[in-house]
Write a protein that holds these residues in place. Structure first.
Motif, PDB file in Angstrom:
ATOM      1  N   ASP A 109      36.452  47.457  19.497  1.00  0.00           N
ATOM      2  CA  ASP A 109      36.518  48.198  20.763  1.00  0.00           C
ATOM      3  C   ASP A 109      37.836  48.009  21.500  1.00  0.00           C
ATOM      4  N   LYS A 151      39.411  50.681  23.760  1.00  0.00           N
ATOM      5  CA  LYS A 151      38.979  50.913  25.141  1.00  0.00           C
ATOM      6  C   LYS A 151      39.941  50.302  26.153  1.00  0.00           C
ATOM      7  N   VAL A 198      32.557  44.307  27.660  1.00  0.00           N
ATOM      8  CA  VAL A 198      32.983  44.702  26.319  1.00  0.00           C
ATOM      9  C   VAL A 198      33.455  43.500  25.507  1.00  0.00           C
ATOM     10  N   SER A 256      30.913  48.637  29.485  1.00  0.00           N
ATOM     11  CA  SER A 256      30.331  49.862  28.940  1.00  0.00           C
ATOM     12  C   SER A 256      28.841  49.836  29.236  1.00  0.00           C
TER      13      SER A 256
END
Length: 495
Positions: free
Chosen positions: A344, A347, A311, A306
């Protein structure tokens, strides 16, 4: 139609009679046959007459029904004409009423204008001048009070929050300094020699087509000398393709059958690496009891970035900081660490499922039996869901810290220069500003105003307006400080 049926019946009767007559004649019963023929003709005539009567009766009935229908249509036409006349009269009446209303409005406007003119003559002031004087008087009366109140509130808030917040955040941040792994949408694989390029392409492109089908990655062989470029938005697929190419070049046997075997083997290796990455991350943070499905999603983050920030490393960094902050403020350390580590994971599935990544991550946490406290902390790490627990607030704070710290995100020099220029241009777009400078790597914009055009109260409002415009027009990590400086210098010379 009935006449045709009657004729057919008559023909059949006649034929029947004729056949009977001939048979009688052949057997010697000529007289009897003639009598039967005459009888048949008589019956046929009766049938025909009866059919004609029925046809006439049906025609009379139809004529009667048509007359009734015609009468009903005539009545409806008369009714519609009457209604249309009524509508026309009503429309004309409404138009007349509208004209009367417009006349009344014009009269009211004229009366209002006359009253305003009389008031201006009596007061010897126009409407605009009276409004300006009233605003000036009000501003002069409350200006100093407002400046003092604003300064008092700002100082009180800073005194209460600044010391504790700085101590906690600095303690957590000074113990964390992770590297950044920058990824792109392409991966380059170096060729061992020029002959290998032809073997990878294969006869009529069969090998490269088989490799693209098996991996789902675009393979470019002519763009860069001595290199093969793998292009895909899915980093896991690019990794599978890279490993497959390296194994094929090392083995030397390159054909469609072998390609399928190598790709399957590479996928197994990548799956093992993904599972191992998730388990290693949980072990590094020091949490246990995370479902295997969530660890799998966590491991996939190793191949996702990101803004150039890996990440998985971002999540591990956040989990460490969250644990330190949770200990300082007395929150649940385990819930905080797990929530930050998994915040996260959505994602990893955004290319398969629709929805925002934090909502997807929370749904998966609930699906695989994790507690509601963890799911809420994951879901609330962005602004669209209100954080109602200390753990959720810590996740949100750590997310901002990890993305905003210097060096966390890979920003090119061109983008950096453009952002600095945009900050200065936004500030210079307001009236009464002499100069504007973006400093501290774009985390502060310093605005110098003209003291004659901007007073102390207006300077406070100007700082807020600039901040609001920056928030609405720019995308940036962390916060940007807007510093408005108003300076008045009085200079005199003693002679």
């Amino acid at each position: 139609m009935l006449e045709i049926i009657i004729a057919v019946i008559a023909v059949f009767v006649g034929v029947g009679g004729t056949i009977t007559y001939e048979k009688r004649q052949q057997t010697g019963g000529k007289l009897k046959a003639e009598k039967e023929l005459a009888s048949a003709k008589t019956k046929a005539s009766e049938i025909i007459l009866k059919a004609k009567d029925e046809v006439l009766q049906l025609e009379n009935e139809r004529r009667h029904e048509w007359k009734k229908t015609e009468g009903r249509l005539g009545e409806r036409e008369v009714t519609l004409d009457r209604k249309m006349d009524e509508l026309d009269k009503r429309s004309e009446k409404l138009r007349a009423e509208e004209r009367d209303v417009e006349k009344l409005k014009d009269e009211i406007r004229e009366i209002r204008v006359k009253q305003q003119d009389k008031l201006e003559k009596i007061a010897k002031l126009s409407k605009e001048d009276a409004a300006d004087k009233l605003m000036q008087m009000t501003e002069r009366d409350i200006k100093q009070d407002m400046i003092g109140l604003i300064n008092k509130l700002q100082n009180d808030a800073k005194e209460e929050a600044e010391d504790i917040a700085q101590t906690i955040l600095v303690t957590a941040m000074e113990r964390m300094s992770s590297e950044v792994t920058a990824e792109r949408t392409v991966t380059a694989v170096k060729l061992t020699d020029d002959e290998m390029k032809g073997r990878i392409i294969g006869k009529e492109g069969r090998n490269i087509q088989a490799l693209q089908r098996a991996t789902g990655v675009d393979i470019l062989v002519d763009d860069t000398p001595g290199m093969i470029i793998l292009s895909s938005f899915d980093p896991v697929r690019r990794q599978v393709a890279r490993m497959s190419l390296e194994m094929l070049m090392k083995d030397g046997r390159i054909h469609p059958g072998r390609i399928e075997e190598v790709v399957a083997k590479a996928e197994q290796e990548i799956n093992k690496e993904i599972n191992r990455a998730g388990e290693d991350a949980a072990r590094e943070v020091g949490v246990v009891g995370i479902p295997k499905e969530m660890l799998r999603l966590l491991g996939e983050l190793k191949y996702r970035t990101s803004y150039g920030q890996n990440v998985l490393m971002h999540s591990v960094e956040m989990a460490h900081m969250a644990g330190l902050i949770a200990e300082e403020i007395g929150a649940d350390v385990r819930i905080t660490k797990i929530a930050t580590l998994l915040h996260d994971t959505g994602k990893a599935v955004t290319h398969k499922m629709e929805g925002k990544h934090h909502h997807l991550a929370a749904e998966f946490a609930r699906k695989y039996g994790m507690s509601e406290e963890i799911a809420h902390a994951i879901e609330a790490h962005h602004d669209d869901v209100e954080a109602t627990t200390p753990e959720a607030l810590i996740v949100r704070v750590c997310d901002s810290l990890s993305t905003a710290r210097p060096g966390a995100r890979n920003i090119s020099a061109e983008n950096f220069t453009e952002r600095m220029r945009d900050l200065e241009n936004i500030a210079l777009g307001f009236n009464g500003i002499d100069k504007a400078y973006a400093i501290s790597a774009g985390r502060e914009v310093r605005v110098i105003v003209s003291p004659k055009a901007i007073d102390d109260l207006s300077a406070i409002k100007l700082a807020r307006d600039i901040a609001v415009k920056i928030e609405s027009t720019m995308q940036y990590p962390g916060t940007i400080k807007v510093n408005v400086i108003r300076e008045t210098r009085a200079i005199e010379f003693a002679k």
